[in-house]
Design a protein around this motif. Sequence first.
Motif, PDB file in Angstrom:
ATOM      1  N   ILE A   1       0.862  -1.175   0.000  1.00 56.50           N
ATOM      2  CA  ILE A   1       0.000   0.000   0.000  1.00 56.50           C
ATOM      3  C   ILE A   1       0.898   1.223   0.000  1.00 56.50           C
ATOM      4  N   ASP A   2       0.396   2.321  -0.418  1.00 57.08           N
ATOM      5  CA  ASP A   2       1.174   3.552  -0.445  1.00 57.08           C
ATOM      6  C   ASP A   2       0.250   4.686  -0.035  1.00 57.08           C
ATOM      7  N   VAL A   3       0.138   4.879   1.279  1.00 60.28           N
ATOM      8  CA  VAL A   3      -0.823   5.833   1.819  1.00 60.28           C
ATOM      9  C   VAL A   3      -0.078   6.955   2.531  1.00 60.28           C
ATOM     10  N   PRO A   4      -0.350   8.214   2.150  1.00 59.56           N
ATOM     11  CA  PRO A   4       0.285   9.320   2.879  1.00 59.56           C
ATOM     12  C   PRO A   4      -0.372   9.495   4.248  1.00 59.56           C
ATOM     13  N   VAL A   5       0.458   9.687   5.268  1.00 57.29           N
ATOM     14  CA  VAL A   5      -0.019   9.826   6.646  1.00 57.29           C
ATOM     15  C   VAL A   5       0.708  11.010   7.281  1.00 57.29           C
ATOM     16  N   ARG A   6       0.001  11.725   8.127  1.00 57.06           N
ATOM     17  CA  ARG A   6       0.622  12.823   8.886  1.00 57.06           C
ATOM     18  C   ARG A   6       0.635  12.460  10.370  1.00 57.06           C
ATOM     19  N   THR A   7       1.739  12.758  11.009  1.00 57.43           N
ATOM     20  CA  THR A   7       1.845  12.525  12.441  1.00 57.43           C
ATOM     21  C   THR A   7       1.202  13.684  13.184  1.00 57.43           C
ATOM     22  N   SER A   8       1.127  13.584  14.488  1.00 57.31           N
ATOM     23  CA  SER A   8       0.550  14.662  15.293  1.00 57.31           C
ATOM     24  C   SER A   8       1.398  15.931  15.210  1.00 57.31           C
ATOM     25  N   SER A   9       2.687  15.782  14.899  1.00 58.57           N
ATOM     26  CA  SER A   9       3.561  16.957  14.752  1.00 58.57           C
ATOM     27  C   SER A   9       3.595  17.442  13.303  1.00 58.57           C
ATOM     28  N   ASP A  10       2.622  16.983  12.499  1.00 58.24           N
ATOM     29  CA  ASP A  10       2.435  17.418  11.116  1.00 58.24           C
ATOM     30  C   ASP A  10       3.581  16.991  10.198  1.00 58.24           C
ATOM     31  N   GLN A  11       4.229  15.875  10.538  1.00 58.35           N
ATOM     32  CA  GLN A  11       5.272  15.326   9.689  1.00 58.35           C
ATOM     33  C   GLN A  11       4.634  14.341   8.726  1.00 58.35           C
ATOM     34  N   LEU A  12       4.988  14.410   7.452  1.00 52.04           N
ATOM     35  CA  LEU A  12       4.392  13.556   6.438  1.00 52.04           C
ATOM     36  C   LEU A  12       5.282  12.336   6.192  1.00 52.04           C
ATOM     37  N   TYR A  13       4.694  11.161   6.109  1.00 53.30           N
ATOM     38  CA  TYR A  13       5.411   9.963   5.698  1.00 53.30           C
ATOM     39  C   TYR A  13       4.442   9.056   4.965  1.00 53.30           C
ATOM     40  N   ARG A  14       4.969   8.028   4.322  1.00 58.29           N
ATOM     41  CA  ARG A  14       4.137   7.128   3.539  1.00 58.29           C
ATOM     42  C   ARG A  14       4.099   5.761   4.216  1.00 58.29           C
ATOM     43  N   LEU A  15       2.913   5.266   4.372  1.00 59.48           N
ATOM     44  CA  LEU A  15       2.688   3.954   4.976  1.00 59.48           C
ATOM     45  C   LEU A  15       2.743   2.915   3.874  1.00 59.48           C
ATOM     46  N   LYS A  16       3.669   1.955   3.995  1.00 62.31           N
ATOM     47  CA  LYS A  16       3.856   0.931   2.963  1.00 62.31           C
ATOM     48  C   LYS A  16       3.237  -0.406   3.352  1.00 62.31           C
ATOM     49  N   LYS A  17       3.151  -0.655   4.650  1.00 67.34           N
ATOM     50  CA  LYS A  17       2.630  -1.931   5.147  1.00 67.34           C
ATOM     51  C   LYS A  17       1.862  -1.643   6.427  1.00 67.34           C
ATOM     52  N   PHE A  18       0.773  -2.377   6.630  1.00 66.48           N
ATOM     53  CA  PHE A  18      -0.075  -2.120   7.797  1.00 66.48           C
ATOM     54  C   PHE A  18      -0.693  -3.434   8.247  1.00 66.48           C
ATOM     55  N   THR A  19      -0.797  -3.612   9.540  1.00 68.97           N
ATOM     56  CA  THR A  19      -1.354  -4.835  10.109  1.00 68.97           C
ATOM     57  C   THR A  19      -2.333  -4.489  11.217  1.00 68.97           C
ATOM     58  N   LEU A  20      -3.414  -5.240  11.291  1.00 69.50           N
ATOM     59  CA  LEU A  20      -4.355  -5.143  12.405  1.00 69.50           C
ATOM     60  C   LEU A  20      -4.241  -6.430  13.214  1.00 69.50           C
ATOM     61  N   ARG A  21      -4.352  -6.312  14.519  1.00 69.49           N
ATOM     62  CA  ARG A  21      -4.360  -7.498  15.379  1.00 69.49           C
ATOM     63  C   ARG A  21      -5.774  -7.705  15.894  1.00 69.49           C
ATOM     64  N   LEU A  22      -6.282  -8.909  15.746  1.00 68.25           N
ATOM     65  CA  LEU A  22      -7.653  -9.225  16.161  1.00 68.25           C
ATOM     66  C   LEU A  22      -7.644 -10.025  17.456  1.00 68.25           C
ATOM     67  N   PHE A  23      -8.530  -9.659  18.379  1.00 65.87           N
ATOM     68  CA  PHE A  23      -8.678 -10.387  19.634  1.00 65.87           C
ATOM     69  C   PHE A  23     -10.159 -10.436  19.987  1.00 65.87           C
ATOM     70  N   TYR A  24     -10.550 -11.529  20.613  1.00 69.75           N
ATOM     71  CA  TYR A  24     -11.913 -11.623  21.131  1.00 69.75           C
ATOM     72  C   TYR A  24     -12.076 -10.643  22.284  1.00 69.75           C
ATOM     73  N   ALA A  25     -13.294 -10.162  22.470  1.00 67.16           N
ATOM     74  CA  ALA A  25     -13.571  -9.215  23.543  1.00 67.16           C
ATOM     75  C   ALA A  25     -13.181  -9.791  24.902  1.00 67.16           C
ATOM     76  N   SER A  26     -13.364 -11.086  25.075  1.00 64.87           N
ATOM     77  CA  SER A  26     -13.033 -11.719  26.357  1.00 64.87           C
ATOM     78  C   SER A  26     -11.530 -11.749  26.634  1.00 64.87           C
ATOM     79  N   ASP A  27     -10.711 -11.582  25.590  1.00 64.43           N
ATOM     80  CA  ASP A  27      -9.252 -11.602  25.755  1.00 64.43           C
ATOM     81  C   ASP A  27      -8.653 -10.221  26.000  1.00 64.43           C
ATOM     82  N   ILE A  28      -9.456  -9.176  25.880  1.00 63.74           N
ATOM     83  CA  ILE A  28      -8.945  -7.817  26.024  1.00 63.74           C
ATOM     84  C   ILE A  28      -9.169  -7.352  27.460  1.00 63.74           C
ATOM     85  N   ARG A  29      -8.077  -6.914  28.087  1.00 60.56           N
ATOM     86  CA  ARG A  29      -8.133  -6.430  29.465  1.00 60.56           C
ATOM     87  C   ARG A  29      -7.333  -5.139  29.575  1.00 60.56           C
ATOM     88  N   GLN A  30      -7.537  -4.434  30.651  1.00 61.02           N
ATOM     89  CA  GLN A  30      -6.740  -3.243  30.929  1.00 61.02           C
ATOM     90  C   GLN A  30      -5.319  -3.707  31.246  1.00 61.02           C
TER      91      GLN A  30
END
Length: 129
Positions: free
Chosen positions: A53-82
Amino acid sequence: MVEPVNSSFGKMLLEEVSPVVMVLCTPLVEETFLKNGLSFVETLKPFCNFSNIDVPVRTSSDQLYRLKKFTLRLFYASDIRQPNVEVAKQRLEHVITQAGEKDFHDLNSDPPQITDILSSKSLLKIMFL
């Protein structure tokens, strides 16, 4: 310029600090997916890795960079804790230290011999791409 994904630290960021998605499903859905030998989350995981993927992204300090790879992690609600902050800090320090030691070890190792590189099949693949 080295791609972050090719470094140990970049891989660690992709695996450990990527966004988490909480999955909610009914028992009937889970039961249906388990008939095929995979849980609902396991079935969704292949759709959570985004490469080339080639997605332009800005950081909170307004710095621009390009996102080349991205991953989501999936968990069941019962596995998520503070999380316990101290345990999380120790785990993060451990993971970063391991990534740094691996990179340092790679830097200290002898470079490959030119004859080995020239006889490598991967060089032929690169030349004919």
